[in-house]
Design a protein around this motif. Structure first.
Motif, mmCIF file in Angstrom:
data_model
loop_
_atom_site.group_PDB
_atom_site.id
_atom_site.type_symbol
_atom_site.label_atom_id
_atom_site.label_comp_id
_atom_site.label_asym_id
_atom_site.label_seq_id
_atom_site.Cartn_x
_atom_site.Cartn_y
_atom_site.Cartn_z
ATOM 1 N N ALA A 130 78.688 37.885 39.722
ATOM 2 C CA ALA A 130 78.024 37.744 38.421
ATOM 3 C C ALA A 130 79.027 37.383 37.341
ATOM 4 O O ALA A 130 78.774 36.513 36.493
ATOM 5 C CB ALA A 130 77.287 39.037 38.069
ATOM 6 N N VAL A 133 80.661 33.614 37.891
ATOM 7 C CA VAL A 133 79.854 32.422 37.608
ATOM 8 C C VAL A 133 79.271 32.416 36.202
ATOM 9 O O VAL A 133 78.596 31.443 35.827
ATOM 10 C CB VAL A 133 78.688 32.301 38.622
ATOM 11 N N TRP A 134 79.521 33.444 35.415
ATOM 12 C CA TRP A 134 78.748 33.636 34.203
ATOM 13 C C TRP A 134 78.890 32.504 33.193
ATOM 14 O O TRP A 134 77.934 32.139 32.500
ATOM 15 C CB TRP A 134 79.109 34.972 33.542
ATOM 16 N N ARG A 140 75.593 29.956 37.483
ATOM 17 C CA ARG A 140 74.870 31.159 37.062
ATOM 18 C C ARG A 140 73.399 31.062 37.457
ATOM 19 O O ARG A 140 72.803 32.040 37.926
ATOM 20 C CB ARG A 140 74.997 31.337 35.541
ATOM 21 N N TYR A 143 73.128 31.777 41.115
ATOM 22 C CA TYR A 143 73.257 33.215 41.341
ATOM 23 C C TYR A 143 71.958 33.944 40.999
ATOM 24 O O TYR A 143 71.499 34.817 41.754
ATOM 25 C CB TYR A 143 74.412 33.757 40.501
ATOM 26 N N PRO A 359 77.175 39.654 32.050
ATOM 27 C CA PRO A 359 76.968 39.771 33.500
ATOM 28 C C PRO A 359 76.765 41.203 33.960
ATOM 29 O O PRO A 359 76.036 41.439 34.924
ATOM 30 C CB PRO A 359 78.237 39.153 34.087
ATOM 31 N N THR A 362 73.194 42.116 33.327
ATOM 32 C CA THR A 362 72.376 41.401 34.306
ATOM 33 C C THR A 362 72.421 42.091 35.659
ATOM 34 O O THR A 362 71.404 42.218 36.350
ATOM 35 C CB THR A 362 72.861 39.952 34.440
#
Length: 431
Positions: A130, A133-134, A140, A143, A359, A362
């Motif tokens: 997370a 790739v944010w 993102r 993901y 992230p 999330t």
């Protein structure tokens, strides 16, 4: 003449595939128990059955902690390597530790221990990816698609599989094939070693504690309530008390998170209960494929047209659908097909429509899906405990009555109200 893809385009596609596979492998490692050829004869089976829900919750906690710590480190490269270490650990545990398991005795290494190892390492991967790739919008989005898609696929996959299993059951068989894990390790290793990381403009080394505290409140309340409700006969008083506890904990956790970052947590809390009651059997393999595609379509629509209250209304509609099916008992096969496709579409739209701004937050919202919900507890009631039991796979053969679905409707309505209050009293984040 057709144009050949450039090196940059090829690299972008390879990165997207790698993130999708790595995230999916990690989530399935949490959702599915370790399974070997001699599992049916193992004396560890009963322990493994009771261990799985707790291991899943442990994976959820580790995912949030990993995301928070890697955010504090402030290095996307460190996040990539953390994810690689977790994924490689899963592979090594299967290659080096699994052969030493004694399935006929309780001394030495056991299947439940390996299952916990798998879940905790997989949680590292989910949390680290997370963060990694944010700041790449395409990765993102991949993901955000991979995590809910793999979660739902793992949830509806029967384990251990038999010769008559439908969908992806025969492929997954209750445990991921080693070649899939190995391929994901190699791909992620190459990506971690060759990715160019740009230094952040500012560096904040403080660990974000709000997501950690939110996870502690929400995950502990959900698991504790599920454990308490699952050992009692289905009746309205304990189910109502459990629903109140879950909604209250989700509300507190959402308020702990900054701004509107708690909306995803509330949506996933309500969705997890309703989704755990959707009938998923019997179904064909095409339904599994359609469910995954429905998740992708839902995420895409949610990212392009984010409406949190619309997402909450979709969860409520899913709850009402479950209540309708419990009351009127429609034909099993069409019911399961519609239910699975609705699971994918609703979950995907909820994720896309309420992406938090960090992230770690999330990860809290997505990891709610790993914690056995009140819906699982009410479905698992005939087993007498919260366990990875035959009741985990929802068929029309079991008459559970309308109480579980009614509770799901109540939780969906309550979470929708809290979301509306968050939107009213907390300002929209600046773009």
């Amino acid at each position: 003449m057709s144009r050949k893809p450039t090196a940059t385009e090829f690299r972008t596609a390879a990165e997207a595939v790698t993130v999708f596979v790595a995230a999916s492998v990690a989530v399935l490692a949490i959702m599915l128990p370790i399974s070997f050829a001699d599992l049916a004869e193992s004396r560890h089976v009963d322990l493994l059955v009771f261990n799985v829900p707790r291991a899943m919750t442990g994976g959820a906690f580790v995912a949030v902690l990993t995301a928070a710590v890697t955010m504090a480190v402030g290095s996307a490269r460190a996040a990539w390597w953390t994810a690689l270490v977790g994924l490689a650990g899963i592979l090594l545990s299967h290659l080096l530790l699994a052969p030493d398991v004694d399935s006929t005795d309780f001394s030495g290494l056991s299947l439940p221990t390996l299952n916990f190892v798998d879940a905790l390492l997989a949680g590292m991967v989910v949390g680290a990816l997370a963060v990694a790739v944010w700041h790449e919008p395409q990765l993102r989005a991949v993901y955000l698609f991979a995590v809910p898609a793999a979660t739902i696929l793992g949830d509806i996959t029967e384990s251990p599989a038999d010769a008559d299993s439908a969908g992806f059951d025969g492929f997954l068989g209750g445990s991921l094939p080693l070649w899939v894990i190995a391929a994901s390790v190699l791909a992620l290793g190459y990506l971690a070693a060759t990715t160019t990381i740009h230094p952040p403009a500012t560096l904040d080394t403080a660990i974000p504690l709000a997501p950690v505290f939110a996870a502690i409140v929400a995950f502990s309340a959900i698991l504790g309530t599920s454990l308490a409700v699952s050992v009692r006969a289905i009746s309205l008083p304990p189910a109502l008390i459990g629903a109140v506890v879950v909604v209250a904990a989700a509300t507190v956790a959402a308020l702990i998170l900054p701004g509107r970052d708690g909306v995803l947590l509330l949506l996933m809390t309500a969705f997890a209960v309703a989704g755990s009651l959707v009938l998923t059997l019997p179904r064909s393999g095409l339904i599994d494929v359609g469910t995954v595609l429905a998740v992708g379509a839902g995420v895409l629509i949610g990212l392009r047209a984010p409406r949190a209250l619309v997402a909450a209304a979709c969860v409520l509609a899913l709850s009402l659908f479950v209540l309708f099916t419990d009351l009127f008992d429609p034909p099993a096969a069409p019911n399961a097909a519609v239910g699975c496709l609705a699971l994918g579409a609703v979950c995907g739209y909820c994720v896309g429509a309420a992406v938090p701004h960090s992230p770690a937050a999330t990860t809290v919202g997505l990891s709610i899906l790993f914690v056995p919900s009140l819906g699982v507890a009410l479905s698992d009631n005939l087993f007498g405990n919260l366990a990875y039991s035959p009741s985990w796979y929802r068929t029309a053969d079991v008459d559970r009555g309308p109480i579980p679905a009614a509770i799901a409707v109540g939780i969906a309505v309550s979470c929708t109200a809290v979301i509306a209050l968050l939107h009213r009293y907390r300002p929209a984040p600046a773009e």
